[in-house]
Design an enzyme around this catalytic site. Structure first.
Site, PDB file in Angstrom:
ATOM      1  N   ALA A 166      -0.619   3.843   4.573  1.00  0.00           N
ATOM      2  CA  ALA A 166      -0.112   5.217   4.664  1.00  0.00           C
ATOM      3  C   ALA A 166       1.202   5.181   5.436  1.00  0.00           C
ATOM      4  O   ALA A 166       1.421   4.283   6.261  1.00  0.00           O
ATOM      5  CB  ALA A 166      -1.129   6.089   5.389  1.00  0.00           C
ATOM      6  N   GLY A 220      -3.995   1.941   3.635  1.00  0.00           N
ATOM      7  CA  GLY A 220      -4.075   2.682   2.378  1.00  0.00           C
ATOM      8  C   GLY A 220      -3.711   1.831   1.175  1.00  0.00           C
ATOM      9  O   GLY A 220      -4.108   2.139   0.047  1.00  0.00           O
ATOM     10  N   GLU A 279      -6.843   0.227   0.363  1.00  0.00           N
ATOM     11  CA  GLU A 279      -7.756   1.277  -0.124  1.00  0.00           C
ATOM     12  C   GLU A 279      -7.440   1.649  -1.579  1.00  0.00           C
ATOM     13  O   GLU A 279      -8.347   1.790  -2.396  1.00  0.00           O
ATOM     14  CB  GLU A 279      -7.661   2.508   0.786  1.00  0.00           C
ATOM     15  N   GLU A 310      -5.974  -0.163  10.501  1.00  0.00           N
ATOM     16  CA  GLU A 310      -5.937   1.171  11.118  1.00  0.00           C
ATOM     17  C   GLU A 310      -6.403   1.159  12.570  1.00  0.00           C
ATOM     18  O   GLU A 310      -5.847   1.864  13.416  1.00  0.00           O
ATOM     19  CB  GLU A 310      -6.803   2.151  10.312  1.00  0.00           C
TER      20      GLU A 310
END
Ligand code: COA
Length: 224
Positions: free
Chosen positions: A66, A111, A114, A134
């Site tokens: 992200a 992300g 992910e 994270e």
């Protein structure tokens, strides 16, 4: 529709969507998440598309997570909405009804891993590095990655990757099932194209049926 953060190209029945923010290692910001949702909806409704390849621009990264700069400026409410938008987009990929292949060179972090796990096949270059860092930022994976990793790699590996936040190399990712195949960097495009072409030549309804059988009642229910 023209995208600002994505490139889209078709070769026969294979559509390649490339996240195109190489100067930010293809980090997922709000705009990229929104454009991916639109691009995958277009792929779903286009009968000429039988398989989608998801890639990141440049040599260094598939997606480095992200967008940390954007995330840092969000209120908790905005961060929750961002997380939900990412969850929806990744569930849409998983439930596309057509096979999606992630082409992973370099970093697939946070992300980035992910979204790769929401794809149905993952093919990596030998320099790929995958992880969920994270925790090192005081965060947890917010796009459904904890559940998808659990299903792919089991509880022990999931806890190790999430609690320590340390990336694994391509060979370890292969052992864990995060990558289905690893090839030399210069063979990555050829390998991805060969797999995509093989899938594109198969019966679309049978492919969709396999995806339904494997996914419904499993990962599709776990993204949020
Ligand atoms: N969000 C926003 N920008 C990011 C980013 C992210 N997740 N990851 C990398 N970038 C940007 C950097 O800020 C830098 O931009 P700048 O040139 O404008 O300063 C550019 O991409 C290149 O990254 P850089 O850190 O200089 O490359 P590197 O080779 O030294 O390190 C990484 C590569 C992947 C190890 C490092 O960028 C990194 O740790 N990124 C964050 C990974 C992460 O924690 N992801 C989970 C987020 S929740």
């Amino acid at each position: 529709m023209a995208f600002r953060t994505l490139l889209s190209s078709d070769r026969g029945a294979v559509r390649t969507l490339t996240i195109n923010r190489p100067d930010k290692l293809n980090a997922l910001n709000r705009e990229t998440i929104s454009e991916l949702q639109i691009a995958f909806a277009q792929a779903r409704h286009d009968d000429a598309v039988r398989v989608v390849v998801l890639a990141g621009a440049g040599e260094k990264a598939f997606v480095a997570g992200a967008d940390i700069a954007e995330l840092a400026a969000m209120s908790p409410v905005e961060a929750q909405a961002f997380s939900r938008a990412g969850q929806r987009m990744m569930r849409d990929i998983e439930m596309l009804g057509k096979p999606v292949i992630a082409r992973i060179q370099g970093f697939a972090l946070g992300g980035g891993l992910e979204i790769a796990m929401s794809c149905h096949l993952r093919i990596g270059g030998e320099k790929a590095r995958l992880g969920l860092p994270e925790i090192t930022l005081g965060l947890l994976p917010g796009f459904g990655g904890t559940q998808r990793l659990l299903r792919l790699a089991g509880r022990a590996a999931t806890l190790e990757l999430c609690l320590l936040g340390q990336p694994v190399d391509a060979q370890r990712a292969l052992q864990l099932g995060l990558l289905g195949r690893v090839v030399a960097a210069e063979q990555l495009d050829e390998e991805v194209a060969a797999v995509a072409d093989q899938i594109a030549a198969s019966a679309p309804h049978a492919l969709a049926g396999i995806l339904d059988a494997v996914l419904i009642g499993g990962e599709c229910a776990s993204a949020e």
